[in-house]
Design a protein around this motif. Structure first.
Motif, PDB file in Angstrom:
ATOM      1  N   VAL A  66      -0.483  -0.362  -6.010  1.00 20.84           N
ATOM      2  CA  VAL A  66      -1.236   0.880  -5.909  1.00 20.84           C
ATOM      3  C   VAL A  66      -0.741   1.493  -4.841  1.00 20.84           C
ATOM      4  N   ASN A  67      -0.561   0.962  -3.696  1.00 19.49           N
ATOM      5  CA  ASN A  67      -0.285   1.866  -2.568  1.00 19.49           C
ATOM      6  C   ASN A  67       1.478   2.232  -2.634  1.00 19.49           C
ATOM      7  N   GLU A  68       2.165   1.605  -3.184  1.00 17.04           N
ATOM      8  CA  GLU A  68       3.358   1.969  -3.657  1.00 17.04           C
ATOM      9  C   GLU A  68       3.495   3.137  -4.718  1.00 17.04           C
ATOM     10  N   ALA A  69       2.712   3.024  -5.419  1.00 24.90           N
ATOM     11  CA  ALA A  69       2.661   4.141  -6.680  1.00 24.90           C
ATOM     12  C   ALA A  69       2.279   5.303  -5.982  1.00 24.90           C
ATOM     13  N   ILE A  70       1.303   5.290  -5.099  1.00 22.63           N
ATOM     14  CA  ILE A  70       0.937   6.456  -4.388  1.00 22.63           C
ATOM     15  C   ILE A  70       1.972   7.195  -3.345  1.00 22.63           C
ATOM     16  N   ARG A  71       2.333   6.333  -2.573  1.00 27.99           N
ATOM     17  CA  ARG A  71       3.211   6.660  -1.421  1.00 27.99           C
ATOM     18  C   ARG A  71       4.783   7.209  -2.125  1.00 27.99           C
ATOM     19  N   LYS A  78      -7.011  -3.179   4.607  1.00 26.52           N
ATOM     20  CA  LYS A  78      -6.659  -3.624   6.047  1.00 26.52           C
ATOM     21  C   LYS A  78      -5.452  -3.846   6.232  1.00 26.52           C
ATOM     22  N   GLY A  79      -4.852  -3.311   7.639  1.00 25.44           N
ATOM     23  CA  GLY A  79      -3.347  -3.668   7.670  1.00 25.44           C
ATOM     24  C   GLY A  79      -2.417  -3.099   6.925  1.00 25.44           C
ATOM     25  N   LYS A  80      -2.744  -2.297   6.081  1.00 19.61           N
ATOM     26  CA  LYS A  80      -1.800  -1.596   5.071  1.00 19.61           C
ATOM     27  C   LYS A  80      -1.630  -0.118   5.259  1.00 19.61           C
ATOM     28  N   ALA A  81      -2.130   0.522   6.404  1.00 18.59           N
ATOM     29  CA  ALA A  81      -1.754   1.863   6.426  1.00 18.59           C
ATOM     30  C   ALA A  81      -0.359   2.190   6.787  1.00 18.59           C
ATOM     31  N   LEU A  88       2.473   8.325   7.920  1.00 15.49           N
ATOM     32  CA  LEU A  88       1.790   9.157   6.953  1.00 15.49           C
ATOM     33  C   LEU A  88       0.451  10.045   7.432  1.00 15.49           C
ATOM     34  N   TYR A  89       0.193   9.380   8.955  1.00 16.14           N
ATOM     35  CA  TYR A  89      -1.040   9.999   9.202  1.00 16.14           C
ATOM     36  C   TYR A  89      -1.103  11.491   9.408  1.00 16.14           C
ATOM     37  N   ALA A  90      -0.037  12.112   9.819  1.00 18.92           N
ATOM     38  CA  ALA A  90       0.134  13.548  10.113  1.00 18.92           C
ATOM     39  C   ALA A  90       0.287  14.358   8.990  1.00 18.92           C
ATOM     40  N   VAL A  91       0.371  13.861   7.629  1.00 21.23           N
ATOM     41  CA  VAL A  91       0.791  14.316   6.402  1.00 21.23           C
ATOM     42  C   VAL A  91      -0.336  15.394   6.245  1.00 21.23           C
ATOM     43  N   SER A  92      -0.348  16.567   6.053  1.00 19.93           N
ATOM     44  CA  SER A  92      -1.407  17.552   5.387  1.00 19.93           C
ATOM     45  C   SER A  92      -1.766  17.171   4.081  1.00 19.93           C
ATOM     46  N   GLY A  93      -3.039  17.138   3.869  1.00 22.95           N
ATOM     47  CA  GLY A  93      -3.566  16.936   2.434  1.00 22.95           C
ATOM     48  C   GLY A  93      -3.673  15.581   2.187  1.00 22.95           C
ATOM     49  N   TYR A  94      -3.238  14.720   3.113  1.00 18.70           N
ATOM     50  CA  TYR A  94      -3.491  13.299   2.844  1.00 18.70           C
ATOM     51  C   TYR A  94      -4.152  12.675   3.888  1.00 18.70           C
ATOM     52  N   LYS A  95      -5.200  11.766   3.585  1.00 19.50           N
ATOM     53  CA  LYS A  95      -5.936  10.884   4.675  1.00 19.50           C
ATOM     54  C   LYS A  95      -6.217   9.581   4.126  1.00 19.50           C
ATOM     55  N   GLN A  96      -5.556   8.651   4.893  1.00 16.99           N
ATOM     56  CA  GLN A  96      -5.476   7.204   4.620  1.00 16.99           C
ATOM     57  C   GLN A  96      -6.709   6.626   5.277  1.00 16.99           C
ATOM     58  N   PHE A  97      -7.318   5.639   5.005  1.00 21.98           N
ATOM     59  CA  PHE A  97      -8.236   4.676   5.559  1.00 21.98           C
ATOM     60  C   PHE A  97      -7.944   3.277   5.117  1.00 21.98           C
ATOM     61  N   GLU A  98      -7.908   2.406   6.055  1.00 23.94           N
ATOM     62  CA  GLU A  98      -7.807   0.969   5.775  1.00 23.94           C
ATOM     63  C   GLU A  98      -9.034   0.548   5.144  1.00 23.94           C
ATOM     64  N   TYR A  99      -9.976   0.980   5.427  1.00 22.65           N
ATOM     65  CA  TYR A  99     -11.216   0.471   4.754  1.00 22.65           C
ATOM     66  C   TYR A  99     -12.595   1.594   5.287  1.00 22.65           C
ATOM     67  N   VAL A 100     -13.389   1.827   4.431  1.00 20.93           N
ATOM     68  CA  VAL A 100     -14.657   2.434   4.822  1.00 20.93           C
ATOM     69  C   VAL A 100     -15.991   1.985   4.332  1.00 20.93           C
ATOM     70  N   THR A 101     -17.062   2.183   4.973  1.00 23.55           N
ATOM     71  CA  THR A 101     -18.297   1.881   4.680  1.00 23.55           C
ATOM     72  C   THR A 101     -19.362   2.816   4.442  1.00 23.55           C
TER      73      THR A 101
END
Length: 358
Positions: free
Chosen positions: A204-209, A227-230, A234-247
């Motif tokens: 899934v990550n590869e399909a997105i990126r 976790k560990g897959k960020a 890509l953290y600086a890409v506008s319009g794209y927000k990645q999280f390893e995990y959220v609660t």
């Protein structure tokens, strides 16, 4: 008046914890003393301690129950045995009126110890077919609840019933504006939310990126990558927000989403259904699992609530085409979702569970 005690167990993945998270506030409101038995290093340790630090968490030894050849198949039974003895000591000390098991490997010794201690055990199965842990737990259970009616044919009829899905009440309290703010989005574009499961998904990550520039032409993208897959680049890409995990952020992110791409774990897809979110499901293949996610996804596709792209068919082109199909059918999907049965509340589920208490 002395409080009644309940023991909750379940772990290994977020799906084996989320229902327990959902019912804890109701149990507290009903003045139950709550104890949680989980593994020493599983995701349940973090999820329960972060959200409910006041609840007594008991860590036990846990071995994975594998269907494939592995050297650990010789050592893990010893861990399960140790976990059983540890569970027995905990249960006899806290004297619960009932034990509720959400499944996962850690739950098996707890369920066995509960039966030996004459404590009623209630088991919950989320998928269409029972997992191995719940299959082992069934003989020790007083009652087994399922989410899908189709599951009942796999369960002992004299002690099983379909409860339907149960959704955490806080999911309905999310606000899309807060989700936009968390991600730094303007709200001018539709939002695509990607969830690869609590452990993430390389496919899934590869399909997105690999499709990210094209996706960003049409969407702002929230990517829960595991976790560990960020990807630091890509953290600086506008319009794209990645999280390893959220609660705690998840309800707001879900409300911000217009379309969701996800694995097909039962708890997650019923949450999307309850929130009326069109979805593209990429279930775990039979190579990586027992095929439960494929069955979950097929039922949702048959109802018209989701499109399905099987893992083996995922490539940059097929992914974009499948996502376009969901976008084109999104309104029709929402209409079909509106006619679906509403999930049970945590209060209703607690009544069902505690009806078996001593």
């Amino acid at each position: 008046m002395k409080k009644k005690t309940i023991v909750l167990t379940g772990g290994g993945t977020a799906g084996h914890v989320s229902l327990n998270q959902a019912i804890i506030p109701t149990l507290e409101k009903e003045s139950f003393e709550i104890h949680y038995i989980g593994s020493k290093d599983g995701i349940e340790l973090e999820l329960i301690r972060d959200a409910f630090p006041h609840i007594k968490y008991h860590a036990i030894s846990s071995g994975k129950l594998r269907r494939y050849a592995s050297v650990k198949n010789f050592t893990d039974p010893l861990r399960v045995g140790k976990g059983f003895l540890e569970s027995l000591l905990i249960i006899r000390k806290v004297k619960p009126a009932v034990i509720f098991s959400k499944g996962g490997f850690v739950s098996v010794p707890v369920v066995m110890a509960g039966k030996l201690s004459s404590v009623p055990v209630v088991v919950h199965e989320s998928d269409v077919t029972p997992g191995l842990a719940n299959k082992l737990a069934m003989p020790f259970a007083k009652h087994i609840f399922s989410v899908f009616p189709e599951t009942l044919k796999h369960l002992p009829s004299e002690k099983s019933s379909c409860s339907g899905s149960i959704i955490r009440s806080e999911l309905f309290e999310g606000k899309k504006e807060v989700g936009y703010r968390i991600c730094g989005f303007s709200g001018l574009k539709p939002v695509l939310l990607i969830m690869g499961g609590s452990q993430g998904s390389a496919i899934v990550n590869e399909a997105i990126r690999s499709n990210l520039p094209k996706l960003l032409e049409s969407y702002d993208v929230i990517h829960l990558c595991g976790k560990g897959k960020a990807d630091e680049a890509l953290y600086a890409v506008s319009g794209y927000k990645q999280f390893e995990y959220v609660t705690t952020e998840l309800p707001d992110l879900l409300h911000a989403a217009n379309v969701i791409v996800s694995r097909a774990g039962s708890n997650s897809i019923f949450e999307f259904l309850a929130l009326r979110k069109p979805m593209l499901l990429i279930p775990l293949s039979k190579i990586q699992s027992r095929g439960d996610q494929l069955l979950n996804a097929q039922i949702f596709e048959k109802q018209g609530w989701a499109s399905v792209l099987e893992e083996e068919a995922v490539n940059p082109t097929s992914f974009l085409n499948a996502l376009k199909d969901v976008a084109n059918r999104a309104e029709h999907m929402r209409l079909l979702m509106e006619s679906s049965e509403l999930p049970k509340t945590p209060d209703e589920m607690v009544k069902l569970i505690t009806s078996f208490a001593k």
